[in-house]
Design a protein around this motif. Structure first.
Motif, PDB file in Angstrom:
ATOM      1  N   PRO A 141      44.371  14.587  32.187  1.00  0.00           N
ATOM      2  CA  PRO A 141      44.100  14.983  30.797  1.00  0.00           C
ATOM      3  C   PRO A 141      43.017  14.101  30.182  1.00  0.00           C
ATOM      4  CG  PRO A 141      46.130  13.719  30.929  1.00  0.00           C
ATOM      5  CD  PRO A 141      45.704  13.974  32.343  1.00  0.00           C
ATOM      6  N   ARG A 142      42.287  14.639  29.222  1.00  0.00           N
ATOM      7  CA  ARG A 142      41.261  13.872  28.523  1.00  0.00           C
ATOM      8  C   ARG A 142      41.948  12.913  27.556  1.00  0.00           C
ATOM      9  NH1 ARG A 142      37.006  14.385  31.784  1.00  0.00           N
ATOM     10  NH2 ARG A 142      36.855  16.561  32.437  1.00  0.00           N
ATOM     11  N   THR A 143      41.587  11.644  27.647  1.00  0.00           N
ATOM     12  CA  THR A 143      42.254  10.628  26.840  1.00  0.00           C
ATOM     13  C   THR A 143      41.251   9.813  26.039  1.00  0.00           C
ATOM     14  OG1 THR A 143      42.210   8.989  28.629  1.00  0.00           O
ATOM     15  CG2 THR A 143      44.133  10.434  28.521  1.00  0.00           C
ATOM     16  N   VAL A 144      41.739   9.259  24.936  1.00  0.00           N
ATOM     17  CA  VAL A 144      40.976   8.307  24.124  1.00  0.00           C
ATOM     18  C   VAL A 144      41.935   7.196  23.722  1.00  0.00           C
ATOM     19  CG1 VAL A 144      39.300   9.976  23.233  1.00  0.00           C
ATOM     20  CG2 VAL A 144      41.460   9.627  22.014  1.00  0.00           C
ATOM     21  N   VAL A 145      41.385   6.123  23.184  1.00  0.00           N
ATOM     22  CA  VAL A 145      42.212   5.033  22.675  1.00  0.00           C
ATOM     23  C   VAL A 145      42.272   5.135  21.157  1.00  0.00           C
ATOM     24  CG1 VAL A 145      41.726   3.519  24.625  1.00  0.00           C
ATOM     25  CG2 VAL A 145      40.224   3.468  22.616  1.00  0.00           C
ATOM     26  N   PRO A 146      43.236   4.480  20.520  1.00  0.00           N
ATOM     27  CA  PRO A 146      43.370   4.613  19.058  1.00  0.00           C
ATOM     28  C   PRO A 146      42.128   4.196  18.283  1.00  0.00           C
ATOM     29  CG  PRO A 146      45.356   3.657  19.990  1.00  0.00           C
ATOM     30  CD  PRO A 146      44.352   3.698  21.101  1.00  0.00           C
ATOM     31  N   GLU A 147      41.316   3.297  18.843  1.00  0.00           N
ATOM     32  CA  GLU A 147      40.123   2.817  18.137  1.00  0.00           C
ATOM     33  C   GLU A 147      38.920   3.746  18.269  1.00  0.00           C
ATOM     34  OE1 GLU A 147      43.022  -0.143  18.988  1.00  0.00           O
ATOM     35  OE2 GLU A 147      41.812   1.000  20.444  1.00  0.00           O
ATOM     36  N   THR A 148      39.048   4.821  19.017  1.00  0.00           N
ATOM     37  CA  THR A 148      37.931   5.754  19.182  1.00  0.00           C
ATOM     38  C   THR A 148      37.534   6.348  17.827  1.00  0.00           C
ATOM     39  OG1 THR A 148      38.706   6.330  21.397  1.00  0.00           O
ATOM     40  CG2 THR A 148      37.175   7.867  20.339  1.00  0.00           C
ATOM     41  N   LEU A 149      36.229   6.399  17.559  1.00  0.00           N
ATOM     42  CA  LEU A 149      35.764   6.995  16.311  1.00  0.00           C
ATOM     43  C   LEU A 149      35.991   8.506  16.332  1.00  0.00           C
ATOM     44  CD1 LEU A 149      32.358   5.136  15.758  1.00  0.00           C
ATOM     45  CD2 LEU A 149      34.585   4.608  14.754  1.00  0.00           C
ATOM     46  N   ALA A 175      34.085  10.766  15.260  1.00  0.00           N
ATOM     47  CA  ALA A 175      32.870  11.451  15.700  1.00  0.00           C
ATOM     48  C   ALA A 175      32.819  11.544  17.217  1.00  0.00           C
ATOM     49  CB  ALA A 175      31.639  10.718  15.175  1.00  0.00           C
ATOM     50  N   LYS A 176      33.233  10.482  17.894  1.00  0.00           N
ATOM     51  CA  LYS A 176      33.250  10.496  19.354  1.00  0.00           C
ATOM     52  C   LYS A 176      34.319  11.460  19.874  1.00  0.00           C
ATOM     53  CE  LYS A 176      32.324   9.241  23.554  1.00  0.00           C
ATOM     54  NZ  LYS A 176      31.065   9.689  24.211  1.00  0.00           N
ATOM     55  N   ALA A 177      35.486  11.457  19.244  1.00  0.00           N
ATOM     56  CA  ALA A 177      36.551  12.376  19.652  1.00  0.00           C
ATOM     57  C   ALA A 177      36.089  13.830  19.521  1.00  0.00           C
ATOM     58  CB  ALA A 177      37.799  12.134  18.815  1.00  0.00           C
ATOM     59  N   LEU A 178      35.395  14.133  18.426  1.00  0.00           N
ATOM     60  CA  LEU A 178      34.893  15.495  18.220  1.00  0.00           C
ATOM     61  C   LEU A 178      33.875  15.857  19.298  1.00  0.00           C
ATOM     62  CD1 LEU A 178      34.781  18.019  16.377  1.00  0.00           C
ATOM     63  CD2 LEU A 178      32.901  16.902  15.159  1.00  0.00           C
ATOM     64  N   GLU A 179      33.002  14.907  19.629  1.00  0.00           N
ATOM     65  CA  GLU A 179      31.991  15.168  20.653  1.00  0.00           C
ATOM     66  C   GLU A 179      32.646  15.474  21.995  1.00  0.00           C
ATOM     67  OE1 GLU A 179      29.626  14.485  24.048  1.00  0.00           O
ATOM     68  OE2 GLU A 179      31.046  12.945  23.390  1.00  0.00           O
ATOM     69  N   ILE A 180      33.704  14.743  22.337  1.00  0.00           N
ATOM     70  CA  ILE A 180      34.411  14.978  23.603  1.00  0.00           C
ATOM     71  C   ILE A 180      35.038  16.369  23.608  1.00  0.00           C
ATOM     72  CG2 ILE A 180      36.364  14.260  25.031  1.00  0.00           C
ATOM     73  CD1 ILE A 180      35.849  11.380  24.058  1.00  0.00           C
ATOM     74  N   GLN A 181      35.723  16.708  22.525  1.00  0.00           N
ATOM     75  CA  GLN A 181      36.394  18.002  22.470  1.00  0.00           C
ATOM     76  C   GLN A 181      35.398  19.155  22.554  1.00  0.00           C
ATOM     77  OE1 GLN A 181      39.012  18.050  19.056  1.00  0.00           O
ATOM     78  NE2 GLN A 181      40.654  17.098  20.214  1.00  0.00           N
TER      79      GLN A 181
END
Length: 342
Positions: free
Chosen positions: A295-303, A305-311
């Motif tokens: 699964p695609r994962t991020v950490v709590p500190e991810t911005l 804007a970056k989360a949106l770009e990944i999705q």
């Protein structure tokens, strides 16, 4: 015999032909080209002498215990206001002081621990005389941005950033255009160099920009993620029918699968179910038979804007938020839309 109607042909020719350059377009291209030439001269100057003074100015500003005090008259004053705003938003405390108002009490805004950055193309702006004298009398740091190092401002400054001579875009050679473009570019260069010298982070930038889309993009995933009981989670070995009930109950279109010790094992999404809906053995399968183990994962500190770009780049709607290898949250595309980042 009457001539054939040629209007459609004329329209086609007009559509296919390149648009004519109007006087306004020609003027715009000349102006931008002239200002671009001025910026090329500025870049060359930084590589040939101005760079040493620029380095000294960055050091003086970064070591100051007080603020950067921007000042200038007329168009230089407008540029000074913008530079002060850019400084302040990127970690260098700054304010603009109008030189005429300074002579009528606003000199009290300038303190010994500050550094004055004075802008004047000629270096002989009358209204700057009092603030220059004040800076010298009370040993306030003084940085000049001028095209005339032999001027009063240039001579009195601790550091003189000498702008190269360049042709104004104004056809009369009078209205400040190229000169102010160079002032602005040099101010931006100072701000960025100071930002980098201070190690100013995106998180700190967000503190100074809480409003609007920019502020939203600098927020972190931890601020919008779903945690605890809101997370759709089942252990490895769960029957698919129970996993589907968890998907329906939580409403995120997916369910996380975890190992017995809580580590993330994978994810099952609506898409996985659609691709397998006609399997006759679906009810008898365990959840891991359909899950994606990556699964695609991020950490709590991810911005955000970056989360949106990944999705958007991966064409997915859900990101798993992890600490170490354990899921601690889930962020859905709709959460990012509600945050204002999109």
């Amino acid at each position: 015999m009457a001539p054939a109607n040629t209007a459609p042909n004329r329209a086609l020719a007009s559509h296919d032909a390149r648009p004519e350059t109007t006087p306004a377009i020609a003027s715009a291209l000349r102006t931008i080209g002239t200002e671009r030439d001025g910026l090329d001269c500025l870049m060359a100057a930084i590589g040939n002498g101005l760079g040493e003074a620029f380095t000294a100015a960055v050091a003086r500003l970064s070591q100051a215990r007080g603020r950067a005090i921007l000042t200038g008259m007329g168009k230089s004053g407008h540029i000074g206001r913008k530079i002060a705003a850019t400084f302040a938003s990127t970690g260098t405390p700054a304010l603009y002081v109008h030189p005429a108002e300074a002579s009528h009490g606003d000199l009290g805004m300038v303190q010994p621990e500050d550094v004055v950055v004075a802008l004047s193309w000629s270096g002989e702006t009358t209204e700057l005389a009092d603030i220059i004298g004040y800076a010298r009398r009370y040993r306030v740091g003084l940085i000049a941005i001028t095209a005339n190092p032999a001027s009063t401002l240039g001579r009195e400054a601790d550091v003189c950033l000498t702008l190269p001579k360049a042709r104004e875009a104004c056809p009369n050679g009078l209205a400040p255009t190229t000169s102010t473009a160079m002032q602005l570019a040099l101010g931006d260069a100072l701000a960025v160099a100071l930002l980098e010298a201070r190690g100013f982070s995106a998180r700190e930038f967000g503190i100074y920009h809480p409003g609007g889309r920019l502020g939203a993009s600098l927020r972190q995933v931890r601020e919008v993620m779903h945690t605890g009981e809101r997370m759709p989670v089942v252990p490895r070995g769960t029957p698919m029918r129970a996993a589907i009930r968890e998907i329906d109950a939580k409403g995120f279109g997916s369910v996380l699968v975890v190992e017995p010790d809580g580590r993330l094992a994978g994810i099952v999404t609506d898409g996985d179910l659609r691709r397998n809906v006609f399997r006759s053995d679906l009810d008898s399968l365990a959840v891991e038979a359909l899950m994606s183990g990556t699964p695609r994962t991020v950490v709590p500190e991810t911005l955000l804007a970056k989360a949106l770009e990944i999705q958007e780049s991966m064409k997915i709607t859900t990101l798993v938020v992890i600490e170490g290898d354990r899921p601690v949250g889930l962020v859905h595309y709709h959460d990012l839309l509600r945050s204002g980042v999109a």
